[in-house]
Design a protein around this motif. Structure first.
Motif, PDB file in Angstrom:
ATOM      1  N   ASP A 271     -12.463 -23.005 -15.351  1.00 28.94           N
ATOM      2  CA  ASP A 271     -13.456 -23.708 -16.163  1.00 28.94           C
ATOM      3  C   ASP A 271     -13.376 -25.220 -15.971  1.00 28.94           C
ATOM      4  N   MET A 272     -12.146 -25.736 -15.855  1.00 30.54           N
ATOM      5  CA  MET A 272     -11.957 -27.174 -15.645  1.00 30.54           C
ATOM      6  C   MET A 272     -12.531 -27.595 -14.294  1.00 30.54           C
ATOM      7  N   VAL A 273     -12.256 -26.813 -13.280  1.00 29.11           N
ATOM      8  CA  VAL A 273     -12.723 -27.117 -11.917  1.00 29.11           C
ATOM      9  C   VAL A 273     -14.252 -27.070 -11.856  1.00 29.11           C
ATOM     10  N   GLU A 286     -16.895 -22.163  -1.867  1.00 27.25           N
ATOM     11  CA  GLU A 286     -16.419 -22.758  -3.121  1.00 27.25           C
ATOM     12  C   GLU A 286     -17.586 -23.273  -3.955  1.00 27.25           C
ATOM     13  N   LYS A 287     -18.514 -23.975  -3.311  1.00 25.24           N
ATOM     14  CA  LYS A 287     -19.680 -24.512  -4.016  1.00 25.24           C
ATOM     15  C   LYS A 287     -20.475 -23.396  -4.683  1.00 25.24           C
ATOM     16  N   LYS A 288     -20.689 -22.316  -3.945  1.00 29.63           N
ATOM     17  CA  LYS A 288     -21.462 -21.190  -4.463  1.00 29.63           C
ATOM     18  C   LYS A 288     -20.751 -20.547  -5.656  1.00 29.63           C
ATOM     19  N   GLU A 289     -19.455 -20.362  -5.526  1.00 25.49           N
ATOM     20  CA  GLU A 289     -18.676 -19.725  -6.592  1.00 25.49           C
ATOM     21  C   GLU A 289     -18.677 -20.576  -7.861  1.00 25.49           C
ATOM     22  N   LEU A 290     -18.467 -21.876  -7.715  1.00 27.19           N
ATOM     23  CA  LEU A 290     -18.409 -22.752  -8.881  1.00 27.19           C
ATOM     24  C   LEU A 290     -19.773 -22.903  -9.548  1.00 27.19           C
ATOM     25  N   GLN A 291     -20.827 -22.935  -8.745  1.00 23.48           N
ATOM     26  CA  GLN A 291     -22.170 -23.035  -9.317  1.00 23.48           C
ATOM     27  C   GLN A 291     -22.523 -21.783 -10.111  1.00 23.48           C
TER      28      GLN A 291
END
Length: 491
Positions: A271-273, A286-291
């Motif tokens: 959640d912080m990331v 990474e971008k896709k996962e975090l978005q």
């Protein structure tokens, strides 16, 4: 991003290992485990000191205050202390606070599952009235229909005492009851009456004791990290009560290694990331996962981003707004001179990227432990479905550590642990607090900076964060208790 620096760190730690027999090296590294400023020991705990009777509680009672605190363990702790202050301000009786169930924390724990109720009531009995339940005639009321339900929308963030006197007291006087729903940070720190500040300090540092179940397992955790039964410190006594031995169990134990450990609160959870909007070297996946995570868990953030100019991840990093990665945390510790064999307790332990992200850290510091690796499954079983109770074990391990290192000074756990170590540490409980903006500048030179220069700059950065400071205007007394309402300074 930091392969070169990590290789330099590895070489430096290997060189250090070859020099451990040198007297001057031992003297240098011993300073890592001490607070660098002698002025820290001049401040002593005194929030529980007796005050003249005319500053005590009033004879007349204006009604009852209910608190339903949201968030996790640390947010709830702040809410409890603020509730005590509000009850005193409004001359009301406080009902033992309730904790709201959260889909994020998934913990049904209530006050009595975490803190000792009778002890809490007894410590504060001279200042405010506290009861476990409402009287029967009030307990059956529809508080919302009565107009006594107060939400965050009814109070400004960091509200002043005047806001409570103006907006809440009339409701309390009319209905005899007020229920604060989701009560947390709706009480500021300044300007604030000295008596109420002292009461908040007394609540946080004296009245909130973990229940024996948590103290017992917390003592097991700390003793196993230390590898032997260490003599009790003031912090041990405050957090663990009677569950730490008074003396070393064996005369030879004092020579056994390790006798010290560093606790690290590494705020690199999913959640912080995701909320940071930073990038961490994981590319398109990474971008896709975090978005995807943001869209599910942070819809308000997504809406806000639609109506604002985006700040690039590179700029966010320069501004110090990105959480430190495990690699960066390891580089800071090695830059400070902590040896490869240092025992490190990792609080939380749910790291984004898990083992693959921690490999660089553990290659430099293999003696990394968590509550899951120190305690047996049987010992952890009573806490498994109670995240706040698990967080209490982390709280204990961090607060009683010989050194506490944080990667995000804004987190509630880091803030509360730092304050407790300041209050009870006697000037012998150092805390390492990196300045993320300055560190980002140092790390931006990762392809050219020499190791000696890196060490010097990191040490200066940490040294600045360890200076003895009196609480500034508007600053949290839970994090910075060096003020007349919480601590007394020797002349």
């Amino acid at each position: 991003m930091y392969d070169r620096l990590l290789n330099l760190a590895s070489s430096a730690l290997a060189e250090v290992s070859c020099k451990t027999s040198m007297k001057e090296f031992k003297q240098e590294t011993s300073r890592l485990w001490e607070e660098p400023y002698s002025k820290a020991s001049a401040w002593k705990p005194c929030a529980d000191r007796k005050l003249p009777s005319n500053l005590g509680k009033f004879d007349k009672n204006n009604g009852y205050i209910l608190i339903s605190a949201n968030g996790g363990l640390n947010q709830q702790r702040v809410a409890i202390c603020n509730a005590v202050a509000v009850a005193s301000l409004l001359n009301a009786t406080l009902v033992i606070p309730r904790f709201l169930y959260s889909n994020v924390w998934n913990d049904p724990s209530q006050f009595g599952d975490i803190y000792q109720e009778e002890y809490f009531m007894n410590v504060l009995k001279d200042e405010i009235n506290i009861v476990k339940e409402l009287p029967p005639d009030l307990g059956s009321l529809d508080i919302e229909a009565l107009g006594s339900l107060i939400t965050d929308a009814d109070l400004p963030k960091e509200a002043k005492p005047a806001d409570y006197i103006r907006n809440i007291l009339p409701i309390l006087l009319q209905n005899g009851i007020v229920h604060f729903l989701g009560f947390g940070n709706r009480l500021g720190f300044d300007p604030f009456p000295s008596k109420l500040q002292r009461l908040r300090c007394k609540c946080n540092f004296h009245a909130l004791k973990f229940v024996p179940k948590i103290q017992r397992v917390g003592s097991l955790l700390v003793r196993r990290i230390r590898k032997y039964d260490a003599a009790r410190s003031t912090l041990d006594r405050q957090l663990l009560g009677n569950f730490m031995p008074e003396n070393l169990s064996n005369e030879n134990d004092a020579a056994r290694s390790p006798s010290k450990y560093l606790a690290l609160h590494l705020r690199f959870e999913m959640d912080m990331v995701a909320y940071s909007l930073c990038e961490f070297g994981g590319g398109a996946s990474e971008k896709k996962e975090l978005q995807a995570y943001r869209e599910i868990h942070f819809p308000l953030l997504i809406e806000r981003l639609k109506n604002s100019s985006p700040v690039s991840p590179t700029e966010l990093r320069k501004l110090g707004r990105c959480p430190l990665t495990p690699e960066e945390a390891a580089l800071v510790l090695s830059g400070l001179g902590f040896k490869r064999g240092t025992y490190i307790y990792l609080a939380g332990s749910h790291i984004y990227g898990e083992k693959s992200r921690m490999d660089s850290f553990t290659s430099l510091y293999p003696n990394l432990v968590t509550k899951e690796t120190i305690l047996t499954p049987h010992e952890l079983a009573p806490f498994r479905n109670f995240s706040s109770q698990l967080a209490a074990l982390d709280f204990i391990a961090c607060a009683t550590a010989d050194v506490f290192a944080m990667t995000d000074s804004g987190s509630q756990l880091s803030s509360l642990v730092t304050g407790l170590r300041t209050y009870y540490g006697g000037g012998r409980a150092p805390t390492l607090r990196p300045n993320k903006k300055r560190l980002a500048t140092i790390l931006s030179e990762n392809s050219t900076i020499g190791w000696n220069s890196f060490e010097d700059r990191v040490k200066k950065m940490i040294d600045e964060g360890q200076r003895v400071r009196v609480r500034g205007f508007g600053r949290s007394i839970y994090r910075q208790p060096r003020c007349p309402e919480c601590m007394c300074k020797a002349q």
